[in-house]
Enzyme design. Sequence first.
Site, PDB file in Angstrom:
ATOM      1  N   CYS A   1       2.790-114.389  -7.750  1.00 14.75           N
ATOM      2  CA  CYS A   1       1.892-114.395  -8.898  1.00 14.75           C
ATOM      3  C   CYS A   1       2.472-115.234 -10.026  1.00 14.75           C
ATOM      4  O   CYS A   1       3.660-115.172 -10.324  1.00 14.75           O
ATOM      5  CB  CYS A   1       1.658-112.974  -9.404  1.00 14.75           C
ATOM      6  SG  CYS A   1       0.522-112.007  -8.395  1.00 14.75           S
TER       7      CYS A   1
ATOM      8  N   PRO B   1      11.940-115.052 -14.265  1.00 17.78           N
ATOM      9  CA  PRO B   1      13.064-115.715 -13.603  1.00 17.78           C
ATOM     10  C   PRO B   1      13.828-114.753 -12.705  1.00 17.78           C
ATOM     11  O   PRO B   1      13.773-113.542 -12.878  1.00 17.78           O
ATOM     12  CB  PRO B   1      13.927-116.172 -14.778  1.00 17.78           C
ATOM     13  CG  PRO B   1      13.649-115.174 -15.860  1.00 17.78           C
ATOM     14  CD  PRO B   1      12.191-114.807 -15.694  1.00 17.78           C
ATOM     15  N   VAL B   2      14.571-115.329 -11.757  1.00 13.60           N
ATOM     16  CA  VAL B   2      15.377-114.510 -10.850  1.00 13.60           C
ATOM     17  C   VAL B   2      16.829-114.459 -11.311  1.00 13.60           C
ATOM     18  O   VAL B   2      17.700-114.028 -10.555  1.00 13.60           O
ATOM     19  CB  VAL B   2      15.297-115.047  -9.402  1.00 13.60           C
ATOM     20  CG1 VAL B   2      13.878-114.939  -8.873  1.00 13.60           C
ATOM     21  CG2 VAL B   2      15.808-116.479  -9.327  1.00 13.60           C
TER      22      VAL B   2
ATOM     23  N   LEU C   1      18.462-112.473 -13.241  1.00 19.47           N
ATOM     24  CA  LEU C   1      19.098-111.161 -13.171  1.00 19.47           C
ATOM     25  C   LEU C   1      19.482-110.800 -11.739  1.00 19.47           C
ATOM     26  O   LEU C   1      20.516-110.159 -11.506  1.00 19.47           O
ATOM     27  CB  LEU C   1      18.186-110.085 -13.753  1.00 19.47           C
ATOM     28  CG  LEU C   1      17.880-110.154 -15.253  1.00 19.47           C
ATOM     29  CD1 LEU C   1      17.112-108.915 -15.683  1.00 19.47           C
ATOM     30  CD2 LEU C   1      19.152-110.295 -16.067  1.00 19.47           C
TER      31      LEU C   1
END
Length: 429
Positions: free
Chosen positions: A120, A126-127, A129
């Site tokens: 989506c 963001p990735v 973390l």
Amino acid sequence: MDRIAIIGGAQLNGTIPVSGAKNSAIKLMAASLLTDEPLRLTNMPRLADTRFLGKLLTRLGVQVTESDGSDGQQTLLHAPEITSGFAPYDLVRQMRASFNVLGPLVARSGQAKVSLPGGCTIGARPVDLHLQAIEALGAKIDLHEGYVYAQAPRGLKGAEIRFPFVSVGATEHAMLAAVLADGVSVIHNAACEPELVDLQECLNAMGAKVEGAGTPTVTITGVPRLHGATHAVIPDRIEMGTYAVAAAMAGGEVRLSNARPGLIDALLDKLKEAGASVEETADGCIIRRNGQRLTAVDIETAPFPGFATDLQAQFMALMTTAKGESRIRETIFENRFMHAPELMRLGADISVSGGEARVRGVDQLEGAQVMATDLRASVSLVIAGLVARGETTVSRIYHLDRGFERLEEKLGACGAQVRRIKGDGEAEL
């Protein structure tokens, strides 16, 4: 490309069984990578997203078998060995949650190459973390040409993981990676959603030592290996809330079975405030609205147990015909009012400014052609179509198929006039 057509005006009366939670099922499927023994998941939803992840897991070495049993729909996942640590773009791009195979792959085999995700398009999401958590556990992370390369040849090590803000996906990913790490890991500022409790219960059934899920601090004591298990997927609280809103919108009486109303208290409280009736039952709840017009109420999205952001679009649709003006504040994701212009095509009176939308209820919506922009927006348009005069046609419903199982069948069984129009124009009743 398929579409859904709804002829508005019919009340909903009947029973809708709530499926297993998509947001839990896809993380539980990824857990199969952590053991060489079979993991059996019951109460499994059959969705585009679970099919996508099944294809990816098969590529990685997992044997995926779907069946129907006494416990309903089941999926058996067995990874006797990891045959590949490569998760390519063409599979990962279809669903961002498939990125969560990274941690289990590194935890079990010491290396992985996983494409950065798609899914989506709601805000940045963001990735970072996720990667910070895997790095904290001792993996070496490199980014190159859209791929994440992760290595931990000597295995992962227990660590303190402190998230600067709450992230459901990152918390789940850290849990999946840490269960096989050497030592104790503590996740601070963890998300508290019920799907995390479900993941903890499944991992512990497999032999992991996880405690604290559902609280801001999760502690994982690593174990050398996990074994197989059987686990029932928690009911889908977003599907439950969606059909509760649909019942309040269309009027009538709908019984939601295989449901846990306590997971959507924030929504049910708002439905009662707006004028709907909510009655809890042994296995779910009954939603009633007998003709009276609903009253506009305000909502503000928040992490669990607050009002779920994944129910915001549905509630906005509900407010389009309520008496008065409602204010809807979105605090979780930016750019999550993309459904508003499409609802306005049906005659809704909505204005958006930053993270707040104002919805002024109108007497009647009018059917029109509308387009789904994301998963939750797509079902909000179906809900609005239930009361719009004439026919509403929703296109780009591949979004809908990602998260709602047999939606036309479930609504149709309660009296809704809804049908799927196949890509070639042929209707499927």
